[in-house]
Design a protein around this motif. Structure first.
Motif, PDB file in Angstrom:
ATOM      1  N   SER A  25     -36.817  56.782   0.725  1.00 45.61           N
ATOM      2  CA  SER A  25     -37.690  57.962   0.718  1.00 45.61           C
ATOM      3  C   SER A  25     -37.071  59.040  -0.184  1.00 45.61           C
ATOM      4  CB  SER A  25     -37.817  58.473   2.152  1.00 45.61           C
ATOM      5  OG  SER A  25     -38.797  59.463   2.245  1.00 45.61           O
ATOM      6  N   SER A  26     -37.873  60.032  -0.547  1.00 48.07           N
ATOM      7  CA  SER A  26     -37.407  61.098  -1.455  1.00 48.07           C
ATOM      8  C   SER A  26     -36.117  61.748  -0.968  1.00 48.07           C
ATOM      9  CB  SER A  26     -38.452  62.206  -1.533  1.00 48.07           C
ATOM     10  OG  SER A  26     -39.648  61.722  -2.027  1.00 48.07           O
ATOM     11  N   GLY A  28     -34.015  64.856  -2.597  1.00 43.52           N
ATOM     12  CA  GLY A  28     -33.815  65.837  -3.671  1.00 43.52           C
ATOM     13  C   GLY A  28     -32.398  66.361  -3.656  1.00 43.52           C
ATOM     14  N   THR A  61     -38.935  65.117  -4.833  1.00 45.60           N
ATOM     15  CA  THR A  61     -40.104  65.859  -5.300  1.00 45.60           C
ATOM     16  C   THR A  61     -39.730  66.491  -6.640  1.00 45.60           C
ATOM     17  OG1 THR A  61     -40.558  66.408  -2.996  1.00 45.60           O
ATOM     18  CG2 THR A  61     -41.806  67.599  -4.680  1.00 45.60           C
ATOM     19  N   GLN A 103     -42.322  60.997  -7.326  1.00 47.64           N
ATOM     20  CA  GLN A 103     -43.099  61.920  -6.499  1.00 47.64           C
ATOM     21  C   GLN A 103     -43.231  63.282  -7.185  1.00 47.64           C
ATOM     22  OE1 GLN A 103     -42.036  64.478  -3.101  1.00 47.64           O
ATOM     23  NE2 GLN A 103     -42.821  62.844  -1.813  1.00 47.64           N
ATOM     24  N   LYS A 175     -44.673  68.659   3.319  1.00 46.44           N
ATOM     25  CA  LYS A 175     -43.434  69.391   3.046  1.00 46.44           C
ATOM     26  C   LYS A 175     -43.614  70.911   2.985  1.00 46.44           C
ATOM     27  CE  LYS A 175     -39.320  68.495   0.360  1.00 46.44           C
ATOM     28  NZ  LYS A 175     -38.817  68.990  -0.889  1.00 46.44           N
ATOM     29  N   ARG A 225     -48.402  61.653  -0.189  1.00 44.11           N
ATOM     30  CA  ARG A 225     -47.628  61.898   1.033  1.00 44.11           C
ATOM     31  C   ARG A 225     -48.327  62.997   1.823  1.00 44.11           C
ATOM     32  NH1 ARG A 225     -41.226  61.893   2.130  1.00 44.11           N
ATOM     33  NH2 ARG A 225     -41.233  63.115   4.011  1.00 44.11           N
ATOM     34  N   GLU A 286     -40.455  65.946  10.747  1.00 36.90           N
ATOM     35  CA  GLU A 286     -40.213  65.102   9.575  1.00 36.90           C
ATOM     36  C   GLU A 286     -38.793  64.538   9.579  1.00 36.90           C
ATOM     37  OE1 GLU A 286     -41.263  66.022   5.143  1.00 36.90           O
ATOM     38  OE2 GLU A 286     -39.129  66.400   5.398  1.00 36.90           O
ATOM     39  N   ASN A 287     -37.837  65.393   9.908  1.00 38.32           N
ATOM     40  CA  ASN A 287     -36.421  64.997   9.904  1.00 38.32           C
ATOM     41  C   ASN A 287     -35.871  64.997  11.325  1.00 38.32           C
ATOM     42  OD1 ASN A 287     -37.034  66.827   7.425  1.00 38.32           O
ATOM     43  ND2 ASN A 287     -35.317  65.577   6.777  1.00 38.32           N
ATOM     44  N   ASN A 359     -42.531  56.946   7.878  1.00 37.49           N
ATOM     45  CA  ASN A 359     -41.278  57.637   7.563  1.00 37.49           C
ATOM     46  C   ASN A 359     -40.790  58.452   8.764  1.00 37.49           C
ATOM     47  OD1 ASN A 359     -40.330  60.650   6.376  1.00 37.49           O
ATOM     48  ND2 ASN A 359     -39.287  58.884   5.525  1.00 37.49           N
ATOM     49  N   GLY A 361     -36.795  58.798  10.910  1.00 35.12           N
ATOM     50  CA  GLY A 361     -35.983  58.370  12.044  1.00 35.12           C
ATOM     51  C   GLY A 361     -35.824  56.867  12.233  1.00 35.12           C
ATOM     52  N   MET A 382     -36.943  55.354   4.171  1.00 34.66           N
ATOM     53  CA  MET A 382     -35.785  55.962   4.837  1.00 34.66           C
ATOM     54  C   MET A 382     -35.001  56.827   3.873  1.00 34.66           C
ATOM     55  SD  MET A 382     -33.663  53.257   6.989  1.00 34.66           S
ATOM     56  CE  MET A 382     -34.463  51.743   7.236  1.00 34.66           C
ATOM     57  N   ALA A 383     -34.449  57.903   4.388  1.00 35.14           N
ATOM     58  CA  ALA A 383     -33.589  58.758   3.566  1.00 35.14           C
ATOM     59  C   ALA A 383     -32.184  58.844   4.155  1.00 35.14           C
ATOM     60  CB  ALA A 383     -34.221  60.146   3.425  1.00 35.14           C
ATOM     61  N   ARG A 384     -32.022  59.557   5.269  1.00 29.70           N
ATOM     62  CA  ARG A 384     -30.676  59.830   5.789  1.00 29.70           C
ATOM     63  C   ARG A 384     -29.881  58.563   6.131  1.00 29.70           C
ATOM     64  NH1 ARG A 384     -32.760  63.757  10.353  1.00 29.70           N
ATOM     65  NH2 ARG A 384     -34.356  62.124  10.258  1.00 29.70           N
ATOM     66  N   PRO A 385     -30.492  57.562   6.776  1.00 24.28           N
ATOM     67  CA  PRO A 385     -29.699  56.363   7.102  1.00 24.28           C
ATOM     68  C   PRO A 385     -29.193  55.629   5.865  1.00 24.28           C
ATOM     69  CG  PRO A 385     -31.664  56.447   8.454  1.00 24.28           C
ATOM     70  CD  PRO A 385     -31.816  57.507   7.407  1.00 24.28           C
TER      71      PRO A 385
HETATM   72  C1  LIG Z   1     -30.923  65.380   1.543  1.00 25.56           C
HETATM   73  C2  LIG Z   1     -32.395  65.192   1.686  1.00 25.56           C
HETATM   74  C3  LIG Z   1     -33.262  65.582   0.656  1.00 25.56           C
HETATM   75  C4  LIG Z   1     -34.647  65.383   0.781  1.00 25.56           C
HETATM   76  N1  LIG Z   1     -35.457  65.709  -0.262  1.00 25.56           N
HETATM   77  C5  LIG Z   1     -36.792  65.455  -0.178  1.00 25.56           C
HETATM   78  C6  LIG Z   1     -37.645  65.700  -1.280  1.00 25.56           C
HETATM   79  O1  LIG Z   1     -37.228  66.116  -2.360  1.00 25.56           O
HETATM   80  N2  LIG Z   1     -38.977  65.444  -1.118  1.00 25.56           N
HETATM   81  C7  LIG Z   1     -39.488  64.949   0.059  1.00 25.56           C
HETATM   82  O2  LIG Z   1     -40.705  64.730   0.132  1.00 25.56           O
HETATM   83  N3  LIG Z   1     -38.689  64.699   1.113  1.00 25.56           N
HETATM   84  C8  LIG Z   1     -37.371  64.920   1.009  1.00 25.56           C
HETATM   85  N4  LIG Z   1     -36.565  64.644   2.067  1.00 25.56           N
HETATM   86  C9  LIG Z   1     -37.152  64.084   3.313  1.00 25.56           C
HETATM   87  C10 LIG Z   1     -36.984  62.574   3.361  1.00 25.56           C
HETATM   88  O3  LIG Z   1     -37.669  61.954   2.305  1.00 25.56           O
HETATM   89  C11 LIG Z   1     -37.478  62.000   4.698  1.00 25.56           C
HETATM   90  O4  LIG Z   1     -38.858  62.268   4.816  1.00 25.56           O
HETATM   91  C12 LIG Z   1     -36.805  62.572   5.923  1.00 25.56           C
HETATM   92  O5  LIG Z   1     -35.412  62.717   5.735  1.00 25.56           O
HETATM   93  C13 LIG Z   1     -37.062  61.696   7.155  1.00 25.56           C
HETATM   94  O6  LIG Z   1     -36.659  60.375   6.922  1.00 25.56           O
HETATM   95  P1  LIG Z   1     -35.238  59.803   7.498  1.00 25.56           P
HETATM   96  O7  LIG Z   1     -35.300  59.974   8.985  1.00 25.56           O
HETATM   97  O8  LIG Z   1     -35.227  58.370   7.087  1.00 25.56           O
HETATM   98  O9  LIG Z   1     -34.165  60.626   6.894  1.00 25.56           O
HETATM   99  C14 LIG Z   1     -35.168  64.802   1.963  1.00 25.56           C
HETATM  100  C15 LIG Z   1     -34.299  64.424   2.992  1.00 25.56           C
HETATM  101  C16 LIG Z   1     -32.934  64.598   2.863  1.00 25.56           C
HETATM  102  C17 LIG Z   1     -32.041  64.142   3.979  1.00 25.56           C
END
Ligand SMILES: Cc1cc2nc3c(=O)[nH]c(=O)nc-3n(C[C@H](O)[C@H](O)[C@H](O)COP(=O)(O)O)c2cc1C
Length: 449
Positions: A25-26, A28, A61, A103, A175, A225, A286-287, A359, A361, A382-385
């Motif tokens: 996942s995104s 940034g 993004t 994105q 977002k 999204r 979202e997070n 998306n 967790g 996924m992003a953080r994992p």
């Molecule tokens: C460091 C970081 C930067 C992120 N940057 C973006 C971004 O630029 N655009 C976006 O749509 N989501 C961004 N996200 C959100 C993630 O894409 C994702 O939706 C969110 O972390 C939940 O997914 P996860 O539980 O797998 O981390 C970011 C998340 C993290 C942790």
């Protein structure tokens, strides 16, 4: 449990084949030069995910507007000269068998444009005041001409995405960015063709989706999204003035509205939906995580305190309220839930009939397998994992259900994204600070493994 399973079954959307069903996942970060051109640290960062088997990468993004930018050193695609370095990085990712979806977004009043506070930082659907969201003290309504320009910015940027050789394009209507600022009834108080009813709030996105599809042609993969529900009441914000009915102010869009948007997007030629939740970034829907890191949010608030009186007051508050009280206030609404938005993703898939990326967790292999096997979603992002364990899919393949040192969803990475290098900042996951620092530097050091 080793090898196979749904995660490693390839699948295709609009003829674009994904080698596995877990995608990045995104994420940034500050990996562009000061003018907004992506730099070698970006190429290295993206390539590391591709090396470990994800089916695709969805970029950060990337802003379509040359002046609305959030923040300095984040990448732009607002001019043709930004295409070339993106193309080179995308080719390297594709050479590893991984797809690249770029994105696009416009931050609207979530802009932190550059060296000084500027009028661009407050542009939005309507004027108003948010205490925690945005950098300037107030937000201002864009003129019709400015809205039309923003639509054209998306169309031009979409053409550049195709010219950069990407496999697909996603626009963020979530977002809390500009499109979301038009969709959300607590923010959009316009009475012209872009506001005043659910249909009119959708008009900006309708024009963008139409222009983007025209720009990239009928055969190019194009997704959106979308936040399934706004949950405006969380995270805590002081948003002024309230709107009637109070449901619009307190909650914002709910499923009936967003399902309506999604059905219209399908009719406009959108190929897939990427489903998350909540308004603004970061937000607990979202997070998902158990609480929010207070020390890191303090660093962030202090780093932007010069931008407005409101930013200065926020910083002063965070510096003076005792830690335990602050932790309680900042933690309101935060709770970790595995696959937090999966239920809504399934609803969109069933009700709208478009492929859906879920998306938020996800981390456990068996849970992801069940999500895919039950038909709740087509792909999981996924992003953080993956920031915590870039080799997560290799670990799944080797038979692990959870990685050895899992992501704790502490959100320190989220809070640090605009102020430092990307990486995992959870001390509990490392034997020493040195070890943690080495891991962080690996993410931005071309030539490192
Ligand atoms: C460091 C970081 C930067 C992120 N940057 C973006 C971004 O630029 N655009 C976006 O749509 N989501 C961004 N996200 C959100 C993630 O894409 C994702 O939706 C969110 O972390 C939940 O997914 P996860 O539980 O797998 O981390 C970011 C998340 C993290 C942790």
């Amino acid at each position: 449990m080793t090898g196979g399973g749904k995660i490693f079954e390839s699948t295709a959307i609009k003829g674009v084949e994904f080698r596995s069903r877990v995608i990045r996942s995104s994420i940034g970060g500050r990996y562009a030069f000061y003018d907004g051109a992506v730099n070698p640290a970006w190429a290295h960062f993206e390539r590391r995910f591709a090396e470990h088997g994800v089916g695709a990468i969805i970029s950060a993004t990337i802003t379509v507007n040359d002046r609305r930018w959030s923040p300095l050193e984040y990448p732009k695609i607002s001019q043709d000269r930004f295409i070339k370095p993106i193309r080179e990085g995308v080719r390297a990712v594709q050479a590893l068998g991984c797809r690249y979806i770029l994105q696009l977004g416009d931050p609207g009043y979530h802009t932190q444009a550059g060296l000084f506070s500027e009028r661009e930082d407050e542009m939005s659907s309507s004027s108003g005041f948010d205490f925690f969201f945005g950098y300037r003290s107030a937000r201002s309504a864009m003129s019709i001409a400015e809205v039309e320009q923003a639509v054209d910015d998306f169309a031009q940027a979409a053409r550049r995405v195709r010219e950069a050789g990407c496999d697909g394009l996603e626009i963020t209507a979530s977002k809390g960015y500009l499109i979301h600022q038009f969709l959300n009834p607590a923010i959009n108080r316009r009475t012209d063709r872009y506001g005043g009813s659910v249909e009119k709030r959708f008009q900006f996105l309708r024009e963008i989706a139409t222009a983007v599809r025209k720009s990239v042609g009928p055969d190019f993969l194009f997704g959106v999204r979308l936040s399934a529900r706004d949950f405006n009441y969380t995270p805590l914000d002081l948003r002024w003035p309230p709107v009637l009915p109070l449901r619009h102010w307190w909650f914002g869009n709910d499923l009936p509205e967003t399902l309506g948007y999604a059905r219209q997007l399908k009719a406009l030629g959108v190929d897939y939906l990427h489903i998350s939740n909540g308004y603004g970034f970061p937000n607990p829907k979202e997070n998902p995580g158990d609480g929010y890191p207070v020390r890191e949010i303090g660093m962030f608030m202090n780093s932007i305190r010069h931008l407005s009186r409101k930013a200065a007051i926020r910083a002063a508050l965070i510096n003076s309220i005792p830690m335990p009280i602050l932790r309680m206030i900042v933690g309101i609404g935060w709770r970790y839930e595995q696959g937090a938005n999966l239920g809504d993703a399934a609803t969109f898939r069933r009700e709208v009939g478009l492929p859906v990326i879920a998306n938020g967790g996800f981390q456990q292999r068996s849970f992801i397998e069940d999500a895919l096997a039950s038909g709740s979603c087509d792909l999981v992002s996924m992003a953080r994992p993956l920031l915590a364990n870039v080799d997560l899919l290799d670990q799944f393949r080797a038979g692990r259900d959870l990685p050895e040192r899992p992501c704790t969803f502490c959100n320190r990475c989220t809070a640090r994204t605009t102020i430092g290098p990307l990486g995992c900042y959870e001390p509990k996951r490392f034997g020493s600070q040195d070890e943690m620092e080495r891991q962080i530097l690996q993410w931005s050091a071309p030539g490192e493994a």
